[in-house]
Scaffold this active site. Structure first.
Site, mmCIF file in Angstrom:
data_model
loop_
_atom_site.group_PDB
_atom_site.id
_atom_site.type_symbol
_atom_site.label_atom_id
_atom_site.label_comp_id
_atom_site.label_asym_id
_atom_site.label_seq_id
_atom_site.Cartn_x
_atom_site.Cartn_y
_atom_site.Cartn_z
ATOM 1 N N SER A 1 -2.710 -12.266 4.487
ATOM 2 C CA SER A 1 -3.039 -12.118 3.071
ATOM 3 C C SER A 1 -1.963 -12.746 2.191
ATOM 4 O O SER A 1 -2.264 -13.375 1.168
ATOM 5 C CB SER A 1 -3.233 -10.644 2.717
ATOM 6 O OG SER A 1 -2.095 -9.886 3.080
ATOM 7 N N LYS B 1 0.801 -1.223 0.000
ATOM 8 C CA LYS B 1 0.000 0.000 0.000
ATOM 9 C C LYS B 1 0.833 1.273 0.000
ATOM 10 O O LYS B 1 0.300 2.363 -0.234
ATOM 11 C CB LYS B 1 -0.958 0.001 1.199
ATOM 12 C CG LYS B 1 -1.943 -1.152 1.220
ATOM 13 C CD LYS B 1 -2.836 -1.184 -0.010
ATOM 14 C CE LYS B 1 -3.914 -2.255 0.122
ATOM 15 N NZ LYS B 1 -4.764 -2.335 -1.075
#
Length: 391
Positions: free
Chosen positions: A330, A80
């Site tokens: 994840s 991110k």
């Protein structure tokens, strides 16, 4: 010296030779450690990207080659960081963000941490809205970076934190980052992540056959996927979703609405979503960025693999214990999916899985539930094998 006399001076030659060898050794040492990333940067945001791709040596089944792109090598530990740069640079270029302005965004943590970093460096204020279900260490990291964190009720899920961010942006006139809708998201991955992968495999003399990813906003999937598909038309792109939250797999469309003059935000929670333990993956709506990527890539739903939360956590643990790859849930989910792909892949296939973040973001979550802080019986027995500290 006179004609016929030798001018060779053994001690001088030995001294010269020693100095030459030392100089060459120092040069060689620098050559070995210096890389494109090892240089002087003007600020922390310039270190974003160029994350390594690492071969999997023990977990990969025989006959296929598996690799992982470790996005936790970004400065704040996740993929991110790229998104945060895309959002802030895009807003600055369009004049939507003025010096000293305030940025607000709904986040499961990693986007908020990344935005907090970029805003701190650029001199902006940052406010995050985050559901209470996400790990507390993420809140603390954002606050350490100077951000304000508004915690929304856990039962409202992703939609709740998104709605709160929209309300606060409208109320105070703040810049809403819109990570789930902005075109800057996928465009940045198309410009950076995809070309990085292509360059790395070309340099290694390898053809990439399968690329595996999950999605949070869908930016990595959409932008990287577009770059890879353009360069390798026959590449197989595999998208993963959690069991119980197969929103794209369901085929049910996402309702959308206009927010602050821009269309695309989710109007309602997706009817197929159920809570799952893979933080950062699959919010309770299909992001517009992801939906746009499905269309651009002409994506076939047959290439969606559903993964259990337990399999994601077990695989993250195995990556740590067997490969030294310290990733979050994840990343475990993505690699668990890649292992399923490997079972059916032709011999010699090259498979790359995205690893979005570090396990340090999950220390208060079920990923670390079985890991004790105190010594277990085996460790106590080892302690007692020497005299220090024994009663």
């Amino acid at each position: 010296s006179s004609r016929g006399e030798s001018s060779f001076d053994p001690p001088a030659f030995a001294h010269f030779h020693f100095r030459s060898v030392c100089a060459f050794s120092i040069f060689l040492s620098f050559a070995l450690v210096m890389t494109d990333r090892c240089r002087v940067y003007d600020d922390i945001t310039q270190t974003i990207g160029q994350t390594p791709i690492v071969k999997i040596n023990k977990l990969a089944p025989e006959g296929v080659n598996m690799y992982a792109k470790l996005e936790y090598f970004n400065p704040l530990g996740s993929v991110k960081d790229r998104l945060a740069m895309a959002i802030i640079e895009g807003a600055e270029a369009r004049g939507e963000l003025k010096p000293g302005g305030t940025v607000i965004e709904a986040t499961s943590g990693n986007t908020g941490i990344a935005l907090a970093m970029v805003c701190a460096q650029r001199g902006y204020k940052f406010v995050a809205t985050m559901a209470a279900s996400f790990s507390v260490e993420r809140r603390k990291i954002m606050r350490m970076l100077g951000a304000k964190v508004i915690v929304t009720p856990a039962p409202l899920g992703g939609m709740g934190m998104v709605k709160k961010a929209e309300e606060l942006a409208e109320k105070h006139g703040w810049f809403l980052a819109r990570q789930f809708e902005t075109e800057d998201n996928a465009a940045y991955h198309k410009k950076t992540t995809g070309p990085e992968i292509l360059a790395a495999f070309e340099k290694a003399g390898l053809k990439l056959d399968y690329w595996v990813t999950g999605y949070g906003t869908g930016g990595t999937f959409a932008g990287t996927g577009e770059a890879l598909k353009a360069a390798i038309p026959d590449i197989k792109i595999v998208l993963s979703e959690p069991v119980g939250a197969g929103l794209i797999a369901s085929g049910v469309a996402q309702d959308r609405k206009e927010v602050l003059g821009k269309f695309g935000a989710p109007a309602n929670p997706h009817p197929e979503w159920k809570p799952h333990p893979i933080q950062g993956w699959t919010p309770n709506f299909i992001p517009k960025v992801c939906e746009d990527g499905l269309k651009v890539l002409n994506f076939n739903k047959d290439n969606i693999v559903l993964v259990e939360g337990k399999a994601a956590m077990d695989t993250a643990m195995n990556l740590a214990k067997m490969e030294g790859i310290f990733c979050g849930v994840s990343g475990g989910g993505t690699f668990a999916t890649a292992l399923e792909v490997a079972k059916k892949a032709p011999p010699g296939s090259n498979i790359l899985a995205m690893i979005p973040d570090t396990a340090e973001r999950y220390m208060s979550t079920p990923l670390f539930a079985a890991i004790e802080a105190e010594m277990n019986e085996e460790e106590k027995a080892l302690f007692d094998t020497t005299p220090l500290g024994k009663a």
